[in-house]
Design an enzyme around this catalytic site. Structure first.
Site, short mmCIF file in Angstrom:
data_model
loop_
_atom_site.label_atom_id
_atom_site.label_comp_id
_atom_site.label_asym_id
_atom_site.label_seq_id
_atom_site.Cartn_x
_atom_site.Cartn_y
_atom_site.Cartn_z
N SER A 17 0.81 -1.22 0.00
CA SER A 17 0.00 0.00 0.00
C SER A 17 0.84 1.27 0.00
CB SER A 17 -0.96 -0.01 1.19
OG SER A 17 -1.96 -0.99 1.01
N THR A 63 -6.14 -3.20 6.98
CA THR A 63 -6.00 -4.55 6.48
C THR A 63 -6.14 -5.53 7.64
OG1 THR A 63 -4.62 -5.97 5.06
CG2 THR A 63 -3.46 -4.56 6.63
N LYS A 67 -10.23 -5.28 10.07
CA LYS A 67 -11.34 -4.75 9.28
C LYS A 67 -12.68 -4.79 10.01
CE LYS A 67 -9.26 -5.80 4.79
NZ LYS A 67 -9.44 -6.49 3.49
N ASN A 88 -12.48 -1.15 5.54
CA ASN A 88 -11.08 -1.19 5.12
C ASN A 88 -10.52 0.21 4.83
OD1 ASN A 88 -12.23 -0.68 2.47
ND2 ASN A 88 -10.34 -1.52 1.60
N GLY A 133 -13.68 -11.26 6.78
CA GLY A 133 -14.04 -9.94 6.29
C GLY A 133 -13.86 -9.76 4.79
N ARG A 155 -12.93 -23.46 6.64
CA ARG A 155 -12.34 -24.52 7.46
C ARG A 155 -13.30 -25.02 8.52
NH1 ARG A 155 -7.75 -21.08 6.81
NH2 ARG A 155 -6.06 -22.10 5.67
N GLY A 158 -18.90 -23.59 11.43
CA GLY A 158 -19.50 -22.90 12.57
C GLY A 158 -18.91 -21.53 12.84
N ARG A 159 -17.90 -21.16 12.04
CA ARG A 159 -17.22 -19.87 12.26
C ARG A 159 -17.19 -19.06 10.96
NH1 ARG A 159 -11.62 -20.63 15.24
NH2 ARG A 159 -11.91 -18.36 15.39
N GLY A 245 -3.88 -10.97 -6.29
CA GLY A 245 -4.42 -10.06 -5.30
C GLY A 245 -3.87 -8.65 -5.43
#
Length: 286
Positions: A17, A63, A67, A88, A133, A155, A158-159, A245
């Protein structure tokens, strides 16, 4: 007075950045000093309190892993950031004699621009890897791209609260599924957005390679260090288009520069070109 902006995160040493923003402000002739500051989630409230009344601040790029936490540290959240609960970008906005800190999300625009330039079809079939996020921003971007739904592989099913909240907020139907079953779905999708950390998709890349199937769609891997990632290499070997990215980072940073410089649409293609050159990203037609 020298104006100030910064990118916050932990760790932050790898961030590109500063190179993007400094190149833009130099080209624009705007005196904005842009730095990288290592801030943990635990340190964030104290940091934000310290800059509240410090003169010269124009904005903050936010970042991982800050976030979601940043939502509670700003005075107002606007646009899609409020829907997603993910910030962000923080803009310091004058309000009479005081300054208000306004939260935005430019990741959504970054993802949309990145995959559109790679040739994503309208109403694409879509897969998202990860449930945090950035995955929330990916879900919002897919809604903007006209995707009818998305499969979100995580993964731990539940999260995935942020992905579920994004789905409800933007009105895009998603299925939350275990990451172990992602390879076949990826190969069949028009667009795949992986929001996993660097090397987080390596095992999945090996599984995809073992399938031996074509991967004709578009893959956006939000991780850009190291590059190419294992998943990007396997995808390209299968015949698909790969978007690093770094391109998403570029496109979301363009929106931040428009905010922080105060120049809005005067941040034109010439400025974007020097930002591309600063980080070795390919120039695109806007």
């Amino acid at each position: 007075m020298t104006l100030k902006a910064a990118v916050l995160g932990h760790p932050i040493g790898h961030s590109k950045s500063p190179a993007l923003h400094r190149a833009a402000y130099a080209r624009l002739g705007v005196d904005v000093e842009y730095s990288a500051i290592d801030v943990t989630v635990a340190d964030l409230p104290a940091f934000m309190a310290s800059v509240r009344d410090e003169p010269g601040w124009r904005g903050l790029s936010v970042t991982m892993p800050l976030k979601t936490a940043m939502v509670s540290e700003v005075d107002e959240v606007r646009g899609v950031a409020g829907i997603l609960g993910v910030v962000n970008t923080v803009v310091f906005e004058a309000d009479g004699a005081s300054v208000r800190r306004i939260g935005y999300n430019t990741d959504v625009a970054g993802i949309v621009n990145a995959v559109q330039h790679a040739g994503v079809v309208s109403a694409p079939s879509a897969v998202v890897l990860g449930g945090g996020g950035t995955a929330a921003a990916a879900i919002a971007a897919l809604k903007d791209l006209g995707a009818p739904s998305a499969d979100v592989f995580v993964r731990d099913v539940g999260r995935a609260a942020e992905a579920r909240a994004a789905s409800e907020g933007v009105g895009l139907s998603v299925r939350i599924l275990p990451l172990s079953g992602a390879a076949a779905a990826m190969a069949a999708a028009d667009v795949v957005i992986t929001t996993l950390p660097p090397r987080g998709a390596d095992a999945l890349a090996d599984e995809l390679a073992a399938l031996g199937t074509r991967t004709p769609g578009v893959l956006l891997d939000v991780a850009y260090d190291p590059w190419p990632s294992r998943i990007a290499s396997v995808w390209q070997d299968g015949g698909g288009a790969v978007v690093p990215g770094l391109e998403m980072l570029l496109y979301q940073a363009v929106e931040q520069v428009r905010f922080f410089s105060g120049l809005g649409d005067r941040v034109t293609a010439e400025v974007i070109d020097v930002m591309c050159d600063a980080v070795g990203a390919p120039r695109r037609v806007f």
